[in-house]
Design a protein around this motif. Structure first.
Motif, PDB file in Angstrom:
ATOM      1  N   HIS A  59      28.915  69.489  30.391  1.00  0.00           N
ATOM      2  CA  HIS A  59      29.847  68.675  31.186  1.00  0.00           C
ATOM      3  C   HIS A  59      31.073  69.483  31.609  1.00  0.00           C
ATOM      4  O   HIS A  59      31.555  69.337  32.737  1.00  0.00           O
ATOM      5  CB  HIS A  59      30.268  67.426  30.414  1.00  0.00           C
ATOM      6  CG  HIS A  59      29.288  66.310  30.575  1.00  0.00           C
ATOM      7  ND1 HIS A  59      29.324  65.451  31.645  1.00  0.00           N
ATOM      8  CD2 HIS A  59      28.223  65.943  29.836  1.00  0.00           C
ATOM      9  CE1 HIS A  59      28.331  64.589  31.548  1.00  0.00           C
ATOM     10  NE2 HIS A  59      27.641  64.861  30.455  1.00  0.00           N
ATOM     11  N   ALA A  60      31.593  70.308  30.711  1.00  0.00           N
ATOM     12  CA  ALA A  60      32.773  71.125  31.054  1.00  0.00           C
ATOM     13  C   ALA A  60      32.427  72.063  32.206  1.00  0.00           C
ATOM     14  O   ALA A  60      33.222  72.265  33.126  1.00  0.00           O
ATOM     15  CB  ALA A  60      33.225  71.911  29.839  1.00  0.00           C
TER      16      ALA A  60
ATOM     17  N   GLY B  36      23.900  64.874  33.082  1.00  0.00           N
ATOM     18  CA  GLY B  36      24.173  65.850  32.029  1.00  0.00           C
ATOM     19  C   GLY B  36      23.051  66.024  31.011  1.00  0.00           C
ATOM     20  O   GLY B  36      22.665  67.151  30.698  1.00  0.00           O
TER      21      GLY B  36
ATOM     22  N   GLU C 147      32.074  70.134  35.471  1.00  0.00           N
ATOM     23  CA  GLU C 147      33.394  69.757  35.989  1.00  0.00           C
ATOM     24  C   GLU C 147      34.050  70.945  36.700  1.00  0.00           C
ATOM     25  O   GLU C 147      34.657  70.802  37.750  1.00  0.00           O
ATOM     26  CB  GLU C 147      34.276  69.264  34.836  1.00  0.00           C
ATOM     27  CG  GLU C 147      35.608  68.684  35.258  1.00  0.00           C
ATOM     28  CD  GLU C 147      36.766  69.662  35.123  1.00  0.00           C
ATOM     29  OE1 GLU C 147      37.838  69.371  35.645  1.00  0.00           O
ATOM     30  OE2 GLU C 147      36.588  70.734  34.513  1.00  0.00           O
TER      31      GLU C 147
ATOM     32  N   ARG D 211      26.734  59.982  35.115  1.00  0.00           N
ATOM     33  CA  ARG D 211      27.349  60.704  36.236  1.00  0.00           C
ATOM     34  C   ARG D 211      26.242  61.590  36.817  1.00  0.00           C
ATOM     35  O   ARG D 211      25.704  62.452  36.125  1.00  0.00           O
ATOM     36  CB  ARG D 211      28.534  61.549  35.769  1.00  0.00           C
ATOM     37  CG  ARG D 211      29.212  62.309  36.915  1.00  0.00           C
ATOM     38  CD  ARG D 211      30.367  63.158  36.419  1.00  0.00           C
ATOM     39  NE  ARG D 211      31.536  62.357  36.110  1.00  0.00           N
ATOM     40  CZ  ARG D 211      32.473  62.009  37.002  1.00  0.00           C
ATOM     41  NH1 ARG D 211      32.371  62.385  38.251  1.00  0.00           N
ATOM     42  NH2 ARG D 211      33.506  61.289  36.632  1.00  0.00           N
TER      43      ARG D 211
ATOM     44  N   GLU E  20      32.385  71.519  39.949  1.00  0.00           N
ATOM     45  CA  GLU E  20      32.799  70.498  40.921  1.00  0.00           C
ATOM     46  C   GLU E  20      34.175  70.845  41.499  1.00  0.00           C
ATOM     47  O   GLU E  20      34.417  70.679  42.688  1.00  0.00           O
ATOM     48  CB  GLU E  20      32.824  69.123  40.248  1.00  0.00           C
ATOM     49  CG  GLU E  20      32.923  68.003  41.270  1.00  0.00           C
ATOM     50  CD  GLU E  20      32.722  66.620  40.678  1.00  0.00           C
ATOM     51  OE1 GLU E  20      32.697  66.481  39.436  1.00  0.00           O
ATOM     52  OE2 GLU E  20      32.605  65.668  41.466  1.00  0.00           O
ATOM     53  N   ARG E  21      35.064  71.345  40.619  1.00  0.00           N
ATOM     54  CA  ARG E  21      36.393  71.748  41.103  1.00  0.00           C
ATOM     55  C   ARG E  21      36.287  72.893  42.102  1.00  0.00           C
ATOM     56  O   ARG E  21      37.070  73.005  43.017  1.00  0.00           O
ATOM     57  CB  ARG E  21      37.277  72.166  39.921  1.00  0.00           C
ATOM     58  CG  ARG E  21      38.233  71.051  39.484  1.00  0.00           C
ATOM     59  CD  ARG E  21      39.257  71.561  38.521  1.00  0.00           C
ATOM     60  NE  ARG E  21      38.674  71.940  37.256  1.00  0.00           N
ATOM     61  CZ  ARG E  21      38.861  73.114  36.649  1.00  0.00           C
ATOM     62  NH1 ARG E  21      39.634  74.029  37.180  1.00  0.00           N
ATOM     63  NH2 ARG E  21      38.297  73.370  35.481  1.00  0.00           N
TER      64      ARG E  21
END
Lengths: 110, 190
Positions: free
Chosen positions: A48-49, A27, A52, A77, A55-56
């Motif tokens: 980060h949001a 990040g 994420e 991460r 990634e979803r």
């Protein structure tokens, strides 16, 4: 392509930064890359949001690294772009190229 | 060397536990880099700015992961904002009272104006912090405030309020909702 499958502007920027940095970027590196290349200083929470969300959608994958002292004993991460992510970038670029085709931006704004 | 504790706590409250280490660690890493390159003061202000700007995104991110920590974080943030709103309201009423004599004795229009404007600003701030839930959260928190005031009175722990104070408190609910809605409309137009 369904509406949810299109890349948002910031998702596009984050994916391109990840592609520039290569597999394993985290990040903080992505945030700094965006800042140094675009001049825009995003919040780490926004990065980060977005990661994420990507990634979803299956466009990136992540794994946890080892904790280090320079991170206050916290683990990183790491992220890598998936083939679907590269395909999404290509599709976005093709769409933008089509929109730009035949346009002259010079003198478009008076 | 550690970053400032308050913004760190704010980010911790807003981040889902599963990503706590990666978010706090990333901030810590860049903070130390900035301490070395620009000095402590610059690094502290950078950390504060990052923390405050990260909270809205982290809260929406956390909701998608249904983290109980994020829900608690949202409640804490809303409660702090609500207390700030009440303190600002008291201060503004006192200032107004020193300029407009009527507002000290009889509760007249400036009293409502200050209170409802304060509530609308609070609603707009809430909509800025939690964009997708702004109006809903504003109405819920205004209703919670009403219950918090009414419950001790109903149970006999607190003295009765005047009609004008009730009017002010009831008016705060639509005022907060309108403030949040106005913020969202302006933001969408931009």
């Amino acid at each position: 392509m369904a509406k949810g499958e299109f890349l948002g502007e910031f998702e596009h920027i984050v994916l391109l930064s990840l592609l520039r940095l290569g597999d394993g970027a985290h990040g903080a590196l992505i945030r700094v890359e965006i800042e140094s290349v675009t001049g825009r200083s995003p919040a780490i929470g926004a990065v980060h949001a977005t990661l994420e969300r990507l990634e979803r959608k299956g466009l990136v994958a992540s794994w946890i690294g080892e904790p280090t002292a320079e991170r206050g004993g916290k683990a990183k991460r790491h992220f890598k772009i998936e083939a679907v992510g590269v395909a999404a970038l290509k599709a976005a670029r093709t769409a933008l190229d089509r929109l730009h085709a035949g346009l002259s931006l010079r003198g478009a704004v008076t | 060397m550690n970053p400032p504790i308050v913004p760190r706590a704010l980010v911790t409250a807003a981040t889902p536990p599963v990503d706590h280490d990666s978010v706090i660690g990333d901030l810590h890493e860049e903070y130390l880099d900035r301490v070395r390159s620009h000095g402590r003061t610059h690094a502290d202000s950078w950390y504060w700015s990052q923390a405050l700007r990260s909270v809205p995104a982290l809260l929406s991110y956390s909701r998608s992961r249904r983290s109980p920590g994020a829900r608690i974080g949202t409640v804490v943030i809303v409660a702090v904002l609500l207390l700030t709103m009440l303190a600002v309201n008291e201060f503004a009423a006192d200032v107004m009272c020193s300029f407009v004599r009527d507002t000290c004795t009889a509760r007249s229009w400036p009293f409502y104006l200050v209170g409802w404007t304060d509530a609308a600003v609070f609603g707009a701030v809430l909509a800025a912090i939690v964009p997708s839930q702004g109006v809903r959260l504003a109405i819920i928190s205004a209703t919670a405030l009403l219950v918090a005031i009414a419950a001790p009175i109903a149970l006999g722990f607190s003295s009765r309020l005047t009609l004008s104070t009730w009017l002010l408190v009831f008016g705060a609910i639509p005022a907060m909702g309108l403030g949040a809605a106005a913020y969202q409309i302006v933001r969408r137009r931009r």
